[in-house]
Design an enzyme around this catalytic site. Structure first.
Site, short mmCIF file in Angstrom:
data_model
loop_
_atom_site.label_atom_id
_atom_site.label_comp_id
_atom_site.label_asym_id
_atom_site.label_seq_id
_atom_site.Cartn_x
_atom_site.Cartn_y
_atom_site.Cartn_z
N HIS A 218 55.75 42.51 54.57
CA HIS A 218 55.88 41.68 53.40
C HIS A 218 55.16 42.47 52.10
O HIS A 218 55.09 41.93 50.88
CB HIS A 218 54.96 40.40 53.60
CG HIS A 218 53.53 40.81 53.67
ND1 HIS A 218 52.79 41.40 54.56
CD2 HIS A 218 52.48 40.75 52.78
CE1 HIS A 218 51.60 41.60 54.70
NE2 HIS A 218 51.36 41.34 53.22
C1 UD1 Z 1 49.36 38.04 49.26
C2 UD1 Z 1 48.26 39.29 48.68
C3 UD1 Z 1 48.34 40.40 49.95
C4 UD1 Z 1 48.47 39.79 51.34
C5 UD1 Z 1 49.36 38.66 51.53
C6 UD1 Z 1 49.44 37.89 52.82
C7 UD1 Z 1 47.67 40.01 46.65
C8 UD1 Z 1 48.18 40.57 45.43
N1 UD1 Z 1 48.59 40.05 47.58
O1 UD1 Z 1 50.59 38.90 48.94
O2 UD1 Z 1 47.45 41.16 49.88
O3 UD1 Z 1 48.54 40.84 52.41
O4 UD1 Z 1 48.95 37.75 50.76
O5 UD1 Z 1 50.49 37.18 52.93
O6 UD1 Z 1 47.04 38.82 46.60
N2 UD1 Z 1 54.92 31.70 48.81
C9 UD1 Z 1 54.98 30.68 49.27
N3 UD1 Z 1 54.10 29.98 49.73
C10 UD1 Z 1 52.71 30.26 49.80
C11 UD1 Z 1 52.48 31.42 49.25
C12 UD1 Z 1 53.59 32.28 48.57
O7 UD1 Z 1 56.18 30.39 49.52
O8 UD1 Z 1 51.95 29.37 50.23
C13 UD1 Z 1 55.85 32.93 48.29
C14 UD1 Z 1 55.87 32.46 46.81
O9 UD1 Z 1 57.26 32.75 46.48
C15 UD1 Z 1 55.14 33.80 45.94
C16 UD1 Z 1 55.36 34.67 47.04
O10 UD1 Z 1 55.29 34.02 48.43
O11 UD1 Z 1 55.54 34.03 44.71
C17 UD1 Z 1 54.12 35.69 46.96
O12 UD1 Z 1 53.01 34.97 47.21
P1 UD1 Z 1 51.55 35.86 46.45
O13 UD1 Z 1 50.39 35.10 46.92
O14 UD1 Z 1 51.93 36.18 45.17
O15 UD1 Z 1 51.61 37.20 47.24
P2 UD1 Z 1 51.82 37.63 48.89
O16 UD1 Z 1 53.05 38.46 48.72
O17 UD1 Z 1 51.57 36.66 49.81
#
Ligand code: UD1
Length: 383
Positions: A218
């Site tokens: 991811h």
């Molecule tokens: C975040 C952390 C990363 C961690 C990862 C674990 C940061 C910078 N990154 O990355 O260190 O390894 O979490 O999962 O904080 N989304 C959903 N549902 C959710 C949450 C997110 O669909 O409940 C999707 C959204 O489209 C979002 C994307 O995932 O834009 C990314 O989510 P985000 O929290 O920005 O970063 P992660 O890639 O999850």
């Protein structure tokens, strides 16, 4: 602080925080010291699969406060957390704010707290990949700089912090709360056979049961760059010809695969695609895997604790002990290197590794003890 209880406001935001907070909340609850712990969730991760499953399975108390920020660019997400966190601090006036790991919620809340002169406690500090293109690396360096009490998981972390000018008196090597959770839940892990059996074609089931590879991926550097993503998916397809794969797909990765039209690259009866899994499901799959391919930080540690070979699909690791002492090999994303590493693991069984110092299930208890001593000392200094 006088005779008032020490009020620790604990912050979680994203999936890897959830497994780290579980043993800490439990240790606070079981402690005989006069410490009052409150739990705040920023809402960075909100889906049932990304949040609720973990709270339920790990018996994490429902957060007392949920900021409900949701997704957004790094700036939007970080700024929104800060804006919503400030009034909570004003109202609660905690003695300290405890943050975990390296996600956006970690730095956002630490920054608000330090500006209000509220001490910051950082759990899992001092890890460094020395790769500033990783958003987490920025979060780690900045959070450590503004923390009063820094808890480390491996010895290398203290050296990194000292190099950055942080006084050793603030640093405490306590072990790994992620491993506290793993050891606590190992006998509750969901049976991997049960997870796989009804989802793969019957003609391949025997092969799955004789040894599958588990994949998670991811990191933005791997999945947001279409060339890297395509190369990795093609490599996985080739690996699947040797051992069938189980691939739970993170929402970010699922989105990128769809946007780029790459679904066909991993459509195969030998690649079991699953939605993001709960903790006990993933633990079950990890424990029984022949090998794990991942770009996760936590999984590098968990496979070391389980003695399962891990191939890290990154050029570096902030958790070097997993490669020095554990079962991890940091390979990067070059297809030939990945294949060579997988071949070796399948031929030799991979590194056997040993359990790192203090990864013994008691890190959270040590953390609570140190917080108690630290608050007593602060009391005596201010009275
Ligand atoms: C975040 C952390 C990363 C961690 C990862 C674990 C940061 C910078 N990154 O990355 O260190 O390894 O979490 O999962 O904080 N989304 C959903 N549902 C959710 C949450 C997110 O669909 O409940 C999707 C959204 O489209 C979002 C994307 O995932 O834009 C990314 O989510 P985000 O929290 O920005 O970063 P992660 O890639 O999850």
């Amino acid at each position: 602080m006088g005779n008032q209880p020490v009020k620790v406001l604990c912050v979680v935001g994203a999936r890897p925080n959830f497994m780290k907070i579980a043993p800490i909340m439990r240790a606070f609850k079981q402690s005989t010291h006069d410490i009052e712990a409150t739990l705040l969730h920023t809402g960075q991760h909100y889906d049932a699969a990304m949040k609720t499953a973990f709270f339920d399975q790990l018996h994490i108390p429902e957060p007392d406060i949920d900021l409900g920020v949701g997704s957004g660019s790094h700036t939007v997400q970080t700024a929104e957390i800060m804006l919503r966190f400030e009034p909570v601090l004003d109202e609660l006036q905690p003695s300290a704010v405890l943050v975990l790991g390296d996600v956006n919620s970690t730095i956002a809340c630490a920054l608000v707290a330090v500006k209000k002169e509220i001490p910051v406690i950082h759990v899992e500090s001092g890890l460094r990949s020395y790769d500033r293109q990783m958003p987490e690396e920025i979060n780690r360096v900045l959070t450590d700089q503004i923390s009063d009490l820094l808890f480390t998981t491996e010895r290398s972390a203290e050296k990194n912090l000292s190099r950055e000018g942080i006084a050793t008196s603030r640093i405490h090597f306590v072990g790994n709360v992620m491993i506290d959770t793993l050891l606590y839940n190992l006998n509750r892990a969901v049976n991997s056979q049960q997870l796989i059996s009804d989802k793969v074609p019957s003609e391949i089931l025997a092969e799955y049961l004789s040894g599958y590879a588990l994949v998670t991926m991811h990191r933005p550097s791997n999945v947001d760059n279409p060339t890297n993503l395509k190369g990795l998916l093609e490599t996985l397809r080739r690996v699947s010809e040797q051992r069938p794969l189980v691939f739970p797909i993170h929402p970010r990765t699922a989105q990128r695969i769809k946007e780029n039209g790459y679904q066909h690259l991993i459509e195969s009866p030998r690649i079991l695609q699953l939605p993001p899994l709960g903790y006990l499901e993933l633990l079950g799959l990890m424990k029984d895997a022949k090998l794990v391919l991942t770009d996760s930080g936590g999984i590098q540690e968990e496979t070391t604790a389980l003695g399962v070979p891990c191939v890290t699909l990154r050029e570096n690791t902030e958790r070097p002990i997993t490669a020095d002492e554990g079962t991890n090999t940091v390979v990067g994303i070059d297809p030939e290197k990945i294949h060579a590493c997988v071949d070796e693991i399948l031929e030799t069984g991979g590194k056997s590794g040993r359990i790192p110092e203090y990864w013994d299930g008691k890190a959270a208890e040590r953390i609570v003890e140190v917080i108690h001593e630290w608050s007593k000392q602060r009391d005596s200094e201010t009275s």
